[in-house]
Write an enzyme that holds these catalytic residues in place. Sequence first.
Site, PDB file in Angstrom:
ATOM      1  N   CYS A  61       6.764  15.330  -0.106  1.00 39.84           N
ATOM      2  CA  CYS A  61       7.244  14.015  -0.690  1.00 39.84           C
ATOM      3  C   CYS A  61       8.796  13.948  -0.399  1.00 39.84           C
ATOM      4  O   CYS A  61       9.543  14.927  -0.376  1.00 39.84           O
ATOM      5  CB  CYS A  61       7.007  14.076  -2.112  1.00 39.84           C
ATOM      6  SG  CYS A  61       7.485  12.144  -2.739  1.00 39.84           S
ATOM      7  N   LEU A  62       9.226  12.691   0.238  1.00 40.20           N
ATOM      8  CA  LEU A  62      10.538  12.645   0.726  1.00 40.20           C
ATOM      9  C   LEU A  62      11.405  12.823  -0.567  1.00 40.20           C
ATOM     10  O   LEU A  62      12.716  13.082  -0.430  1.00 40.20           O
ATOM     11  CB  LEU A  62      10.805  11.215   1.057  1.00 40.20           C
ATOM     12  CG  LEU A  62      10.104  11.180   2.743  1.00 40.20           C
ATOM     13  CD1 LEU A  62      10.070   9.813   3.126  1.00 40.20           C
ATOM     14  CD2 LEU A  62      10.502  12.335   3.517  1.00 40.20           C
ATOM     15  N   GLY A  99       4.686   7.640   4.870  1.00 39.45           N
ATOM     16  CA  GLY A  99       4.676   6.530   3.591  1.00 39.45           C
ATOM     17  C   GLY A  99       6.020   6.486   2.725  1.00 39.45           C
ATOM     18  O   GLY A  99       6.712   7.313   2.924  1.00 39.45           O
ATOM     19  N   HIS A 107      -1.127   8.964  -2.967  1.00 41.67           N
ATOM     20  CA  HIS A 107       0.315   9.461  -2.936  1.00 41.67           C
ATOM     21  C   HIS A 107       1.127   8.227  -3.313  1.00 41.67           C
ATOM     22  O   HIS A 107       1.996   8.286  -4.166  1.00 41.67           O
ATOM     23  CB  HIS A 107       0.740  10.448  -1.818  1.00 41.67           C
ATOM     24  CG  HIS A 107       1.978  11.037  -1.810  1.00 41.67           C
ATOM     25  ND1 HIS A 107       2.263  12.205  -1.952  1.00 41.67           N
ATOM     26  CD2 HIS A 107       3.440  10.229  -1.903  1.00 41.67           C
ATOM     27  CE1 HIS A 107       3.663  12.441  -1.910  1.00 41.67           C
ATOM     28  NE2 HIS A 107       4.094  11.125  -1.944  1.00 41.67           N
ATOM     29  N   GLU A 108       1.121   7.412  -2.373  1.00 45.24           N
ATOM     30  CA  GLU A 108       2.128   6.249  -2.576  1.00 45.24           C
ATOM     31  C   GLU A 108       1.784   5.347  -3.715  1.00 45.24           C
ATOM     32  O   GLU A 108       2.717   4.903  -4.433  1.00 45.24           O
ATOM     33  CB  GLU A 108       1.897   5.315  -1.359  1.00 45.24           C
ATOM     34  CG  GLU A 108       2.377   6.062  -0.139  1.00 45.24           C
ATOM     35  CD  GLU A 108       3.426   6.709   0.092  1.00 45.24           C
ATOM     36  OE1 GLU A 108       4.470   6.406  -0.760  1.00 45.24           O
ATOM     37  OE2 GLU A 108       3.587   7.638   0.877  1.00 45.24           O
ATOM     38  N   HIS A 132       3.315   6.644  -6.961  1.00 44.62           N
ATOM     39  CA  HIS A 132       4.630   6.551  -7.006  1.00 44.62           C
ATOM     40  C   HIS A 132       4.962   5.210  -7.933  1.00 44.62           C
ATOM     41  O   HIS A 132       5.799   5.238  -8.657  1.00 44.62           O
ATOM     42  CB  HIS A 132       5.450   6.237  -5.765  1.00 44.62           C
ATOM     43  CG  HIS A 132       5.713   7.633  -5.010  1.00 44.62           C
ATOM     44  ND1 HIS A 132       6.632   8.559  -5.624  1.00 44.62           N
ATOM     45  CD2 HIS A 132       5.438   8.019  -3.741  1.00 44.62           C
ATOM     46  CE1 HIS A 132       6.855   9.410  -4.708  1.00 44.62           C
ATOM     47  NE2 HIS A 132       6.166   9.362  -3.527  1.00 44.62           N
ATOM     48  N   GLN A 136      10.759   4.843  -4.580  1.00 41.94           N
ATOM     49  CA  GLN A 136      11.801   6.009  -3.794  1.00 41.94           C
ATOM     50  C   GLN A 136      13.195   5.522  -3.400  1.00 41.94           C
ATOM     51  O   GLN A 136      13.882   6.453  -3.069  1.00 41.94           O
ATOM     52  CB  GLN A 136      11.001   6.414  -2.826  1.00 41.94           C
ATOM     53  CG  GLN A 136       9.786   7.364  -3.042  1.00 41.94           C
ATOM     54  CD  GLN A 136       8.986   7.984  -1.930  1.00 41.94           C
ATOM     55  OE1 GLN A 136       8.191   7.204  -1.480  1.00 41.94           O
ATOM     56  NE2 GLN A 136       9.299   9.220  -1.629  1.00 41.94           N
TER      57      GLN A 136
HETATM   58  O1  GNR Z   1       5.965  11.868   4.668  1.00 43.13           O
HETATM   59  C1  GNR Z   1       5.223  12.178   3.670  1.00 43.13           C
HETATM   60  N1  GNR Z   1       4.129  12.949   3.914  1.00 43.13           N
HETATM   61  C2  GNR Z   1       2.883  13.176   3.290  1.00 43.13           C
HETATM   62  C3  GNR Z   1       2.232  14.180   3.699  1.00 43.13           C
HETATM   63  C4  GNR Z   1       1.067  14.523   2.996  1.00 43.13           C
HETATM   64  C5  GNR Z   1       0.640  13.789   1.736  1.00 43.13           C
HETATM   65  C6  GNR Z   1       1.311  12.812   1.576  1.00 43.13           C
HETATM   66  C7  GNR Z   1       2.601  12.452   2.195  1.00 43.13           C
HETATM   67  S1  GNR Z   1       3.597  11.040   1.828  1.00 43.13           S
HETATM   68  C8  GNR Z   1       5.192  11.591   2.450  1.00 43.13           C
HETATM   69  C9  GNR Z   1       6.282  10.582   2.400  1.00 43.13           C
HETATM   70  C10 GNR Z   1       6.353  10.334   0.792  1.00 43.13           C
HETATM   71  O2  GNR Z   1       7.110  10.838  -0.002  1.00 43.13           O
HETATM   72  N2  GNR Z   1       5.882   9.198   0.202  1.00 43.13           N
HETATM   73  O3  GNR Z   1       6.136   8.808  -0.768  1.00 43.13           O
HETATM   74 NI    NI Z   2       6.323  10.758  -2.007  1.00 36.48          NI
END
Ligand code: GNR
Ligand code: NI
Length: 173
Positions: free
Chosen positions: A94-95, A46, A136-137, A140, A51
């Site tokens: 998270c990236l 995601g 999670h997204e 953000h 980001q």
């Molecule tokens: O790549 C991602 N893997 C992930 C693994 C478990 C829960 C959430 C994520 S999202 C993350 C990419 C990211 O930072 N998206 O905002």
């Molecule tokens: Ni993230």
Amino acid sequence: MAILKIYEYPHPVLKKKAEPVAEVNDDLRKVLDDMLETMYEAPGVGLAAPQVGLSQRMVVIDAARDDEEPAPMYLINPEIIWRSEETEICEEGCLSVPEQNAEVERPASVRVRYTDYHGQAREILAEGFLAVVVQHELDHLDGILYIDRISKLKKSMLVKKLEKLRKNRSDAK
Ligand code: GNR
Ligand code: NI
């Protein structure tokens, strides 16, 4: 298409509440295409616009497993309209917080209303891993990182590890 720069904690753009998208047009679709390419290249499941430095309410997701066909999703102005009482704990990364992980508890399923790539209103029921990634997204877009949802002690340890990683990286150059 283009690979965009991913901003990392504690960049201020990650703390800002993103603005609603006014119109889905070709310019916006070009940004969404670049976001998807950036996400696949990272690689990630995601990516939210903040980001890549864009404080706009849009995300791309592909939560398909490696043995499944790619399943890209584009969520514009997404809103959670229902959350399950039941929760689940999942290890998240998270990236924008590279090479760190922590367990986060969230509702197990959510219903989401959003506008799609073509400007169409849609709704989905997200369950399982997709529910985790969607939440999670969407966090953000409100300036929230998963590390804001763990204990203060775990967060401070994780941030220390991140700083150590960065120091080692810069020493190696
Ligand atoms: O790549 C991602 N893997 C992930 C693994 C478990 C829960 C959430 C994520 S999202 C993350 C990419 C990211 O930072 N998206 O905002
Ligand atoms: Ni993230």
